[in-house]
Scaffold this motif. Structure first.
Motif, PDB file in Angstrom:
ATOM      1  N   PRO A 115     -30.042 -22.855  -2.968  1.00 17.10           N
ATOM      2  CA  PRO A 115     -30.123 -22.548  -1.730  1.00 17.10           C
ATOM      3  C   PRO A 115     -28.623 -22.180  -1.329  1.00 17.10           C
ATOM      4  O   PRO A 115     -28.591 -21.530  -0.334  1.00 17.10           O
ATOM      5  CB  PRO A 115     -30.595 -23.599  -0.652  1.00 17.10           C
ATOM      6  CG  PRO A 115     -31.411 -24.282  -1.797  1.00 17.10           C
ATOM      7  CD  PRO A 115     -30.997 -24.312  -3.149  1.00 17.10           C
ATOM      8  N   THR A 116     -27.723 -22.848  -1.918  1.00 16.78           N
ATOM      9  CA  THR A 116     -26.223 -22.476  -1.576  1.00 16.78           C
ATOM     10  C   THR A 116     -25.950 -21.179  -2.305  1.00 16.78           C
ATOM     11  O   THR A 116     -24.842 -20.648  -1.672  1.00 16.78           O
ATOM     12  CB  THR A 116     -25.323 -23.416  -2.432  1.00 16.78           C
ATOM     13  OG1 THR A 116     -25.781 -23.726  -3.674  1.00 16.78           O
ATOM     14  CG2 THR A 116     -25.333 -24.902  -1.526  1.00 16.78           C
ATOM     15  N   ASP A 117     -26.762 -20.546  -3.098  1.00 16.72           N
ATOM     16  CA  ASP A 117     -26.582 -19.154  -3.605  1.00 16.72           C
ATOM     17  C   ASP A 117     -26.932 -18.247  -2.459  1.00 16.72           C
ATOM     18  O   ASP A 117     -26.210 -17.377  -1.895  1.00 16.72           O
ATOM     19  CB  ASP A 117     -27.326 -18.816  -4.821  1.00 16.72           C
ATOM     20  CG  ASP A 117     -26.548 -19.471  -6.119  1.00 16.72           C
ATOM     21  OD1 ASP A 117     -25.452 -19.969  -5.829  1.00 16.72           O
ATOM     22  OD2 ASP A 117     -27.247 -19.206  -6.974  1.00 16.72           O
ATOM     23  N   SER A 118     -28.057 -18.365  -1.773  1.00 21.14           N
ATOM     24  CA  SER A 118     -28.700 -17.127  -0.938  1.00 21.14           C
ATOM     25  C   SER A 118     -28.236 -17.582   0.245  1.00 21.14           C
ATOM     26  O   SER A 118     -27.971 -16.685   1.158  1.00 21.14           O
ATOM     27  CB  SER A 118     -30.200 -17.701  -1.023  1.00 21.14           C
ATOM     28  OG  SER A 118     -30.584 -18.874  -0.629  1.00 21.14           O
ATOM     29  N   ALA A 119     -27.831 -18.498   0.795  1.00 18.14           N
ATOM     30  CA  ALA A 119     -27.078 -19.014   2.178  1.00 18.14           C
ATOM     31  C   ALA A 119     -25.809 -18.096   2.284  1.00 18.14           C
ATOM     32  O   ALA A 119     -25.595 -17.492   3.294  1.00 18.14           O
ATOM     33  CB  ALA A 119     -26.527 -20.273   2.277  1.00 18.14           C
ATOM     34  N   MET A 120     -25.086 -17.712   0.939  1.00 14.87           N
ATOM     35  CA  MET A 120     -23.817 -16.893   1.243  1.00 14.87           C
ATOM     36  C   MET A 120     -24.256 -15.471   1.493  1.00 14.87           C
ATOM     37  O   MET A 120     -23.133 -14.739   1.853  1.00 14.87           O
ATOM     38  CB  MET A 120     -23.317 -17.048   0.027  1.00 14.87           C
ATOM     39  CG  MET A 120     -22.521 -18.392  -0.217  1.00 14.87           C
ATOM     40  SD  MET A 120     -21.186 -18.593  -1.597  1.00 14.87           S
ATOM     41  CE  MET A 120     -22.190 -18.315  -2.886  1.00 14.87           C
ATOM     42  N   ILE A 121     -25.428 -14.824   1.418  1.00 14.28           N
ATOM     43  CA  ILE A 121     -25.766 -13.569   1.606  1.00 14.28           C
ATOM     44  C   ILE A 121     -26.818 -13.440   2.762  1.00 14.28           C
ATOM     45  O   ILE A 121     -27.545 -12.690   2.858  1.00 14.28           O
ATOM     46  CB  ILE A 121     -26.092 -12.787   0.249  1.00 14.28           C
ATOM     47  CG1 ILE A 121     -27.343 -13.535  -0.349  1.00 14.28           C
ATOM     48  CG2 ILE A 121     -25.265 -12.591  -0.514  1.00 14.28           C
ATOM     49  CD1 ILE A 121     -28.027 -12.833  -1.602  1.00 14.28           C
ATOM     50  N   GLY A 122     -26.912 -14.601   3.390  1.00 12.14           N
ATOM     51  CA  GLY A 122     -27.751 -14.489   4.617  1.00 12.14           C
ATOM     52  C   GLY A 122     -29.240 -14.822   4.425  1.00 12.14           C
ATOM     53  O   GLY A 122     -29.980 -14.430   5.507  1.00 12.14           O
ATOM     54  N   LEU A 123     -29.685 -15.335   3.523  1.00 16.60           N
ATOM     55  CA  LEU A 123     -31.186 -15.553   3.046  1.00 16.60           C
ATOM     56  C   LEU A 123     -31.635 -17.135   2.767  1.00 16.60           C
ATOM     57  O   LEU A 123     -30.761 -17.898   2.356  1.00 16.60           O
ATOM     58  CB  LEU A 123     -31.495 -14.824   1.650  1.00 16.60           C
ATOM     59  CG  LEU A 123     -31.243 -13.331   1.660  1.00 16.60           C
ATOM     60  CD1 LEU A 123     -31.465 -12.832   0.191  1.00 16.60           C
ATOM     61  CD2 LEU A 123     -32.079 -12.457   2.416  1.00 16.60           C
ATOM     62  N   ASN A 124     -32.610 -17.121   3.326  1.00 18.53           N
ATOM     63  CA  ASN A 124     -33.158 -18.841   3.230  1.00 18.53           C
ATOM     64  C   ASN A 124     -34.134 -18.701   2.156  1.00 18.53           C
ATOM     65  O   ASN A 124     -34.581 -17.567   1.638  1.00 18.53           O
ATOM     66  CB  ASN A 124     -33.657 -19.203   4.364  1.00 18.53           C
ATOM     67  CG  ASN A 124     -34.715 -18.288   5.150  1.00 18.53           C
ATOM     68  OD1 ASN A 124     -35.805 -18.100   4.481  1.00 18.53           O
ATOM     69  ND2 ASN A 124     -34.782 -17.884   6.474  1.00 18.53           N
TER      70      ASN A 124
END
Length: 388
Positions: A115-124
């Motif tokens: 989730p720390t990957d996707s959070a950086m591009i605004g995705l959950n």
């Protein structure tokens, strides 16, 4: 069950934060060379962008480098987090790799595990799973040669079409399955391969094997697709040595870090592991039946248990975890190749049978050999007497 079980590796990779990343990547490439030389069939390389441990951001770049250093091993993205990317470019890059490797590349897809990957591009995590489904459909259509118009949450395609067709007759695609039914559903919907990761890597995962295949089969029937057990890959954990005691000692090198990563750092609860001390961690691997820290005989029993439980699959992938030093890891790979793989590939029994046949007839053949020696000795003595 496929007649020849394939063997390979699932390489995140796993490296302690703070170590030399340049050296770590070089050692990962050396691992590919070693596995190629030992006769492994395939390796799958992960994509991650955060948490400081799984440090390969582009499996495609890594595969391009590894392909130039190897001859036979097939190389897959394990996996490309296609929710993060324009699906047109994912397909385009894989076609390029397919040509560059002369058909040795495979596309593994998933939503992205951290989730720390996707959070950086605004995705959950919900977004990434929905995008996985949408983007996979687009990729499959593009690889079929179709022109695609589509609008997703993150990208718009207008008359999108690949300028090259794949080198392979059909570029192989596999969908990752951890805990949710998303992966098996998509594999069945499009008739793709299945990478069961969580099915053997958490305490409850062993029972998930049948569920994974059931979901994939139901979806395949519904959409008129065919799924093949030879394209089903299971991931499990191994570290092998000549004795169990030696194996347990060798994994003290790095097993605690691996456990702490999933217990305290990675927001990835599907990887449920337990243990407070190193001994408890080692015991957990064996007692929860999520892997083997021990001997070749224990590894054979573990794999056979997975075969029996699943009803049959095509590839046994080892999760590369850096529990042991590079030298001990190589020895573990060598033991697997030497003493485990032949038992599931049809190569062990013929030599065992040949040795048994020779053992049963040894006494008679030995007597015949002695008679032959005696015969030729007497013949020579007779020749000498005739010359006198």
């Amino acid at each position: 069950m496929p007649q020849r079980l394939k063997f390979g590796a699932f390489v995140a990779p796993m490296h302690k934060p703070g170590i030399n990343p340049t050296l770590a990547m070089r050692q990962d490439l050396q691992l590919m060379e070693q596995m190629d030389q030992l006769g492994y069939d395939e390796a799958w390389i992960g994509e991650h962008h955060s948490a400081g441990t799984e440090i390969i951001a582009s499996p495609e770049i890594f595969i391009a480098a590894a392909a130039e250093r190897t001859k036979h091993i097939r190389l897959g993205t394990g996996v490309t987090s296609i929710a993060y990317h324009n699906p047109l470019w994912v397909a385009d890059r894989m076609v390029q790799l397919d040509h560059m490797t002369r058909g040795r590349v495979m596309l593994g897809v998933g939503p992205g595990s951290l989730p720390t990957d996707s959070a950086m591009i605004g995705l959950n995590p919900t977004d990434t799973r929905e995008l996985l489904s949408e983007n996979l459909e687009i990729i499959v259509r593009l690889l079929r040669g179709e022109t695609v118009n589509a609008q997703t949450k993150t990208h718009k395609l207008i008359d999108a079409k690949l300028q090259l067709r794949p080198y392979s007759e059909q570029l192989e695609i596999a969908v990752a399955a951890v805990a949710s039914p998303t992966g098996p559903r998509l594999a069945g919907t499009y008739g793709l391969g299945l990478l069961s990761i969580g099915a053997t890597l958490n305490a409850d995962g062993f029972d998930a094997l049948a569920h994974h295949w059931k979901v994939a089969s139901e979806r395949a029937d519904h959409f008129g697709q065919t799924i093949d057990r030879s394209k089903w890959r299971l991931v499990s954990m191994f570290h092998l040595a000549e004795t169990e005691k030696q194996a347990r000692e060798e994994v003290r090198y790095g097993i605690e870090f691996w456990f702490r990563y999933f217990q305290e750092v990675a927001a990835f609860p599907q990887m449920a592991v337990s243990g407070n001390t190193i001994d408890q961690m080692i015991d957990f691997v064996t007692e929860a039946k999520v892997g083997v820290i021990g001997t070749a005989a224990q590894a054979r029993a573990h794999i056979q248990r997975l075969v029996d439980q699943s009803g049959g699959f095509g590839s046994m992938l080892m999760m590369m975890h850096n529990w042991a030093s590079p030298a001990d890891t190589y020895q573990s790979l060598e033991i697997m190749a030497r003493d485990v793989m032949p038992h599931f590939q049809g190569h062990a029994q013929p030599t065992l049978d040949a040795a048994e046949r020779a053992r049963r007839t040894r006494e008679g053949h030995a007597a015949a050999q002695m008679q032959a020696v005696e015969h030729m000795t007497k013949k020579y003595e007779a020749e000498l007497r005739g010359k006198k």
